[in-house]
Write an enzyme that holds these catalytic residues in place. Structure first.
Site, PDB file in Angstrom:
ATOM      1  N   CYS A  48      32.387  97.114   0.693  1.00 13.47           N
ATOM      2  CA  CYS A  48      31.857  95.800   1.055  1.00 13.47           C
ATOM      3  C   CYS A  48      32.765  95.160   2.111  1.00 13.47           C
ATOM      4  CB  CYS A  48      31.785  94.888  -0.173  1.00 13.47           C
ATOM      5  SG  CYS A  48      31.284  93.217   0.293  1.00 13.47           S
ATOM      6  N   SER A  54      33.019  94.541 -13.518  1.00 16.34           N
ATOM      7  CA  SER A  54      33.968  93.439 -13.706  1.00 16.34           C
ATOM      8  C   SER A  54      33.266  92.085 -13.562  1.00 16.34           C
ATOM      9  CB  SER A  54      35.075  93.598 -12.665  1.00 16.34           C
ATOM     10  OG  SER A  54      35.877  92.484 -12.628  1.00 16.34           O
ATOM     11  N   GLU A  69      38.665  98.665  -7.188  1.00 14.87           N
ATOM     12  CA  GLU A  69      38.917  97.774  -6.041  1.00 14.87           C
ATOM     13  C   GLU A  69      40.419  97.462  -5.950  1.00 14.87           C
ATOM     14  OE1 GLU A  69      36.519  94.142  -5.575  1.00 14.87           O
ATOM     15  OE2 GLU A  69      38.299  93.181  -4.721  1.00 14.87           O
ATOM     16  N   HIS A 119      28.951  99.518  -9.936  1.00 17.36           N
ATOM     17  CA  HIS A 119      29.100  99.747 -11.376  1.00 17.36           C
ATOM     18  C   HIS A 119      27.825  99.411 -12.133  1.00 17.36           C
ATOM     19  CE1 HIS A 119      33.723  99.306 -10.857  1.00 17.36           C
ATOM     20  NE2 HIS A 119      33.331 100.557 -10.754  1.00 17.36           N
TER      21      HIS A 119
HETATM   22  O1  10E Z   1      33.340  95.923 -11.284  1.00 17.41           O
HETATM   23  P1  10E Z   1      32.927  95.078 -10.109  1.00 17.41           P
HETATM   24  O2  10E Z   1      32.352  93.785 -10.462  1.00 17.41           O
HETATM   25  O3  10E Z   1      34.050  94.984  -9.123  1.00 17.41           O
HETATM   26  O4  10E Z   1      31.822  95.936  -9.303  1.00 17.41           O
HETATM   27  P2  10E Z   1      30.260  96.036  -9.425  1.00 17.41           P
HETATM   28  O5  10E Z   1      29.908  97.346  -8.790  1.00 17.41           O
HETATM   29  O6  10E Z   1      29.747  95.760 -10.748  1.00 17.41           O
HETATM   30  O7  10E Z   1      29.705  94.856  -8.470  1.00 17.41           O
HETATM   31  C1  10E Z   1      29.878  94.866  -7.081  1.00 17.41           C
HETATM   32  C2  10E Z   1      31.230  94.421  -6.746  1.00 17.41           C
HETATM   33  C3  10E Z   1      32.093  95.094  -5.947  1.00 17.41           C
HETATM   34  C4  10E Z   1      31.717  96.255  -5.153  1.00 17.41           C
HETATM   35  C5  10E Z   1      33.495  94.646  -5.837  1.00 17.41           C
HETATM   36  N1  10E Z   1      33.669  93.650  -4.901  1.00 17.41           N
HETATM   37 FE1  SF4 Z   2      31.027  92.201  -1.746  1.00 19.97          FE
HETATM   38 FE2  SF4 Z   2      31.830  92.596  -4.209  1.00 19.97          FE
HETATM   39 FE3  SF4 Z   2      31.308  90.151  -3.409  1.00 19.97          FE
HETATM   40 FE4  SF4 Z   2      29.341  91.826  -3.747  1.00 19.97          FE
HETATM   41  S1  SF4 Z   2      30.672  91.081  -5.355  1.00 19.97           S
HETATM   42  S2  SF4 Z   2      29.634  90.489  -1.963  1.00 19.97           S
HETATM   43  S3  SF4 Z   2      30.260  93.757  -3.163  1.00 19.97           S
HETATM   44  S4  SF4 Z   2      32.900  91.466  -2.621  1.00 19.97           S
END
Ligand code: 10E
Ligand code: SF4
Length: 321
Positions: free
Chosen positions: A96, A226, A126, A41
């Site tokens: 992940c 998030s 997720e 994201h």
């Molecule tokens: O919105 P999130 O924080 O879940 O995703 P992001 O793509 O900003 O950060 C990486 C986190 C992941 C892929 C969820 N574990």
């Molecule tokens: Fe994996 Fe999401 Fe944690 Fe990054 S924030 S290590 S992508 S679970």
């Protein structure tokens, strides 16, 4: 102005791997190459991958049969995997490994008829993917977002129950929700290892400490991230004005009126070059700005590339030595 940098900040191991997967597949496979959902994201990351040829889609019905497609780091449901199979897609899975770990817990519950409570945000990809691992026809998975949801929850069998969580939740809020769940369902089983991942915990711990030292906090990250939102909220909860910015252009200098110190962090999907641009911007605007790196835990986590990608790279090397 004193500028203090949070550590650790920015890319986690799951994000580095996911971006690497897309870049490698773009270099290895004939185009067009599709990516289901933003691979992470972050607007800048997605834009740069688009420039390199990646085609981002919301759902697989936008992808032609037999095409090459990448699943985002947030993971997908079993239904999406089945759809990919029906369409004979060549899938590179950038989920992940720490999300996959949660998927396995939910699959185990589903396979053994144990009901499951997932703590997470409705509609987040997720959460959609994790809910979609539960396929039992006689037991159920429930989503709870807050304490009120726990109060309202009615499970069928309180003695055959486990809980799991989204990986990027607020550690503090989730503690309260888990405590309420345990009070209501004392026999509910917990995950063997915490589902909120190491990167989420480390970035939140760093902000918790930094909030004691600064008047304002800038969180580099996109609005739909998030984990980045949780960092901003955490600082606000500790009485620090905090702003989520995609890049230096989002900064409003009014935020700095009567402020002497500014913290900077970045969500797990925000690249470091954007942080460096923010620092340059602040240095240019505040004469005698002092920069300080606030020590935090060192992260050494890395994840191997998906098997299929390793195999394809090997084949590519053999064919073109
Ligand atoms: O919105 P999130 O924080 O879940 O995703 P992001 O793509 O900003 O950060 C990486 C986190 C992941 C892929 C969820 N574990
Ligand atoms: Fe994996 Fe999401 Fe944690 Fe990054 S924030 S290590 S992508 S679970």
């Amino acid at each position: 102005m004193k500028i203090i940098l949070a550590n650790p900040r920015g890319f986690c191991a799951g994000v580095s791997r996911a971006v690497d997967v897309v870049e490698r597949v773009l270099a290895l496979e004939p185009h067009p190459i599709y990516v289901r959902h933003e691979v992470v994201h972050n607007r800048a990351v997605v834009e740069s991958l688009k420039q390199k040829g990646a085609i981002f889609v919301k759902e697989l019905d936008e992808v032609p049969d037999h095409a090459v497609c990448i699943f985002s780091a947030h993971g997908v449901s079993q239904r999406v995997k089945e759809e990919a199979q029906c369409k004979s897609l060549k899938i590179y899975d950038a989920t992940c490994p720490l999300v996959t770990k949660v998927h396995r817990e939910v699959q185990k519950a589903s396979n053994t008829g144990v009901e499951c409570i997932l703590i997470g945000h409705k509609g987040h990809p997720e959460v959609e993917g994790t809910l979609g691992q539960y396929q039992s026809s006689y037991a159920q998975i429930y989503l709870v977002e807050n304490l009120q949801n726990v109060k309202d929850l009615q499970v069928k069998n309180p003695n055959k129950l486990v809980y799991a969580t989204q990986t990027t939740l607020s550690v503090d809020e989730t503690k309260d929700i888990i405590q309420a769940l345990k009070e209501k369902y004392p026999n509910a089983g917990s995950p063997k290892k915490e589902d909120i991942c190491y990167a989420t915990q480390n970035r939140q711990n760093a902000v918790r400490e930094l909030a004691k030292k600064v008047d304002i906090l800038l969180v580099v990250g996109s609005k739909n991230s998030s984990n980045s939102n949780r960092l901003r909220e955490l600082a606000e909860n500790h009485g620090v004005n905090a702003y989520l910015i995609d890049n230096k252009d989002d900064i409003d200098l009014m935020w700095f009126e009567n402020k002497a110190s500014c913290g900077i962090t970045a969500g797990a999907s925000a690249p470091e070059y954007l942080v460096q641009e923010v620092i340059e911007f602040l240095k240019n605007h505040f004469e005698h700005a002092q920069l300080e790196d606030f020590e935090g835990v060192k992260e050494e986590v890395t994840f191997p590339l998906p098997k299929l990608l390793k195999q394809m790279q090997f084949v590519d090397k053999v064919i073109q030595p």
